[in-house]
Write an enzyme that holds these catalytic residues in place. Structure first.
Site, short mmCIF file in Angstrom:
data_model
loop_
_atom_site.label_atom_id
_atom_site.label_comp_id
_atom_site.label_asym_id
_atom_site.label_seq_id
_atom_site.Cartn_x
_atom_site.Cartn_y
_atom_site.Cartn_z
CE1 TYR A 141 2.08 -8.11 -2.76
CE2 TYR A 141 2.19 -10.59 -2.43
CZ TYR A 141 1.93 -9.15 -2.13
OH TYR A 141 1.32 -8.79 -0.81
CG HIS A 187 -7.72 -12.88 -0.34
ND1 HIS A 187 -7.53 -11.65 0.24
CD2 HIS A 187 -6.75 -13.04 -0.86
CE1 HIS A 187 -6.36 -11.08 -0.08
NE2 HIS A 187 -5.96 -12.23 -0.81
CG LEU A 188 -10.73 -20.31 0.57
CD1 LEU A 188 -11.18 -21.20 -0.47
CD2 LEU A 188 -9.78 -21.36 1.50
N1 LIG Z 1 -4.46 -9.40 2.54
C1 LIG Z 1 -3.85 -10.54 2.74
O1 LIG Z 1 -3.78 -11.54 2.99
C2 LIG Z 1 -2.05 -10.03 2.77
C3 LIG Z 1 -0.99 -10.93 3.00
C4 LIG Z 1 0.41 -10.51 2.97
C5 LIG Z 1 0.62 -9.17 2.41
N2 LIG Z 1 -0.36 -8.23 2.36
C6 LIG Z 1 0.05 -6.78 2.32
O2 LIG Z 1 -1.16 -5.82 2.98
C7 LIG Z 1 -1.22 -4.79 2.54
C8 LIG Z 1 -2.59 -4.39 2.56
O3 LIG Z 1 -3.39 -5.49 1.90
P1 LIG Z 1 -4.98 -5.35 1.95
O4 LIG Z 1 -5.41 -6.75 1.70
O5 LIG Z 1 -5.38 -4.62 3.02
O6 LIG Z 1 -5.03 -4.58 0.28
P2 LIG Z 1 -6.31 -3.58 0.20
O7 LIG Z 1 -6.09 -3.53 -1.14
O8 LIG Z 1 -7.42 -3.71 0.77
O9 LIG Z 1 -5.60 -2.19 0.75
C9 LIG Z 1 -4.45 -1.49 -0.10
C10 LIG Z 1 -4.90 -0.02 -0.11
O10 LIG Z 1 -3.85 0.59 -0.42
C11 LIG Z 1 -4.48 1.73 -1.57
N3 LIG Z 1 -3.31 2.25 -2.69
C12 LIG Z 1 -3.16 1.33 -3.53
N4 LIG Z 1 -2.28 1.72 -4.34
C13 LIG Z 1 -2.17 3.21 -3.79
C14 LIG Z 1 -1.18 4.24 -4.23
N5 LIG Z 1 -0.44 4.10 -5.49
N6 LIG Z 1 -1.40 5.29 -3.49
C15 LIG Z 1 -2.14 5.29 -2.44
N7 LIG Z 1 -2.90 4.31 -2.05
C16 LIG Z 1 -2.77 3.20 -2.76
C17 LIG Z 1 -5.73 1.20 -2.02
O11 LIG Z 1 -6.89 2.03 -2.47
C18 LIG Z 1 -6.13 0.33 -0.76
O12 LIG Z 1 -7.23 1.12 0.17
C19 LIG Z 1 -0.55 -4.62 1.01
O13 LIG Z 1 0.65 -4.18 1.10
C20 LIG Z 1 -0.40 -6.27 0.96
O14 LIG Z 1 0.63 -6.72 0.03
C21 LIG Z 1 -1.80 -8.62 2.49
#
Ligand SMILES: NC(=O)c1ccc[n+]([C@@H]2O[C@H](COP(=O)([O-])OP(=O)(O)OC[C@H]3O[C@@H](n4cnc5c(N)ncnc54)[C@H](O)[C@@H]3O)[C@@H](O)[C@H]2O)c1
Length: 325
Positions: A141, A187-188
């Site tokens: 990842y 997530h925690l």
């Molecule tokens: N949540 C965290 O703590 C965290 C920490 C570091 C980085 N990130 C990054 O932040 C971003 C968002 O995280 P999040 O927690 O909101 O995730 P999430 O899963 O809630 O949101 C991701 C969204 O992308 C959509 N999606 C996934 N694959 C897709 C595709 N192939 N085509 C179109 N849509 C697609 C999903 O339906 C979802 O709505 C991610 O890129 C993640 O790597 C998150």
């Protein structure tokens, strides 16, 4: 400005959309709803249901929306799963990002913001972790995000693309209307709150023998609205330059501190079991946010763990079944 937000139906993306609309920007969401929720999309935004694996769907979205910038939140994001299914990450995450970038370049869209991650720093030599820290991705990842970051540097040089790579630490908290609803939820903070809501019996703490003050892992929690605001500030500098920032509160809290704070806020005893360490969990991940504070004037509005958990608790109590309710 008009912004196309991939993943704008997901947790962080939907809050970014909310903040953009509050600032008067026009927003188009591109999401396949695999993890996201139609109900999470602000009614003021247009939703295009499409998959980033489908180049023609992206082309169609960029042709019709003609955005000034793209914020790219959509990705697979489970560190543990990426160790089991590396191609879903090294393959899909990278290919989907590349599809988007290629389509953007072909449509003359030159501003891009990437959701990157603290998983770039598996073996930090100094805490808090600055942008100059050695990059050692902790999983396929993290590697997928690092590959995209490196591609961006090349695309700036060769195609004039301007980008911001924002490496989030642990996103947490909620706005009044939008919160965290992942399936599975790993997530925690939301898991601890599921216990307080009676939806889980207890939580499991993985490892209490780390070299930290109470033996449990220390993480940096950043409120999702503060994260969204950093994107808006980053958008503002892309006319001048590209940028890469680590994004956290700059304060670490242990797993035990999170559980204790949630107990105080919810008034629930939140039983917790101890288990062995999970492979690949570093003892401490805390961001230095000095650079983004200095350069962009970013300042978290929800700097304390209490504020973050309280906002999440308010949302989960109002939406006990998440968006499904
Ligand atoms: N949540 C965290 O703590 C965290 C920490 C570091 C980085 N990130 C990054 O932040 C971003 C968002 O995280 P999040 O927690 O909101 O995730 P999430 O899963 O809630 O949101 C991701 C969204 O992308 C959509 N999606 C996934 N694959 C897709 C595709 N192939 N085509 C179109 N849509 C697609 C999903 O339906 C979802 O709505 C991610 O890129 C993640 O790597 C998150």
């Amino acid at each position: 400005m008009k912004i196309l937000v991939t993943g704008g139906a997901g947790y962080i993306g939907s809050v970014a959309v909310e903040r953009l609309i509050a600032q008067g920007e026009s927003v188009v969401v591109f999401d396949n709803l695999s993890q996201g929720h139609r109900e999470a999309v602000h009614p003021g935004a247009e939703l295009i249901v499409g998959d980033l694996a489908d180049r023609s769907a992206i082309d169609a979205a960029l042709s019709s929306a003609r955005p000034d910038a793209v914020m790219h939140f959509a990705a697979n994001l489970l560190v543990g799963e990426s160790m089991q299914k590396p191609f879903k990450y090294l393959g899909d995450n990278v290919r989907n990002g590349l599809n988007l970038l290629q389509s953007m370049v072909e449509h003359g869209v030159k501003r891009f913001i990437l959701s990157s991650t603290a998983n770039l720093f598996d073996q930090p030599e100094r805490i808090p972790i600055a942008e100059s820290e050695r990059i050692v991705p902790g999983s396929p990842y993290g590697e997928s995000k690092y590959i995209l970051e490196r591609m961006l540097a090349w695309l700036e040089q060769t195609c004039g693309l301007r980008y911001a790579a924002l490496r989030y630490f642990n996103a947490a908290g909620a706005t009044e209307e939008r919160g965290e609803d992942h399936d599975p939820e790993l997530h925690l903070i939301p898991r601890v709150l599921q216990v307080a809501l009676g939806q889980l019996d207890k939580i499991t703490i993985f490892g209490d023998d780390y070299d930290t003050p109470d033996g449990t892992c220390v993480r940096d929690y950043i409120h999702v609205s503060d994260l969204a605001d950093a994107h808006i500030l980053a958008l503002g500098v892309l006319d001048d330059r590209s940028c890469t920032y680590n994004l956290g509160n700059g304060r670490g809290y242990s797993v035990k501190q999170v559980v204790e704070t949630a107990r105080r806020i919810t008034g629930h005893s939140i039983p917790a079991d101890m288990a062995a360490r999970r492979p690949g969990d570093p003892a401490e991940l805390v961001a230095s946010s000095d650079a983004i504070r200095r350069d962009l004037g970013w300042k978290p509005q929800f700097g304390s763990l209490e504020q973050i958990i309280e906002s999440a608790w308010n949302w989960h109590r109002a939406h006990p079944a998440g968006y499904g309710g």
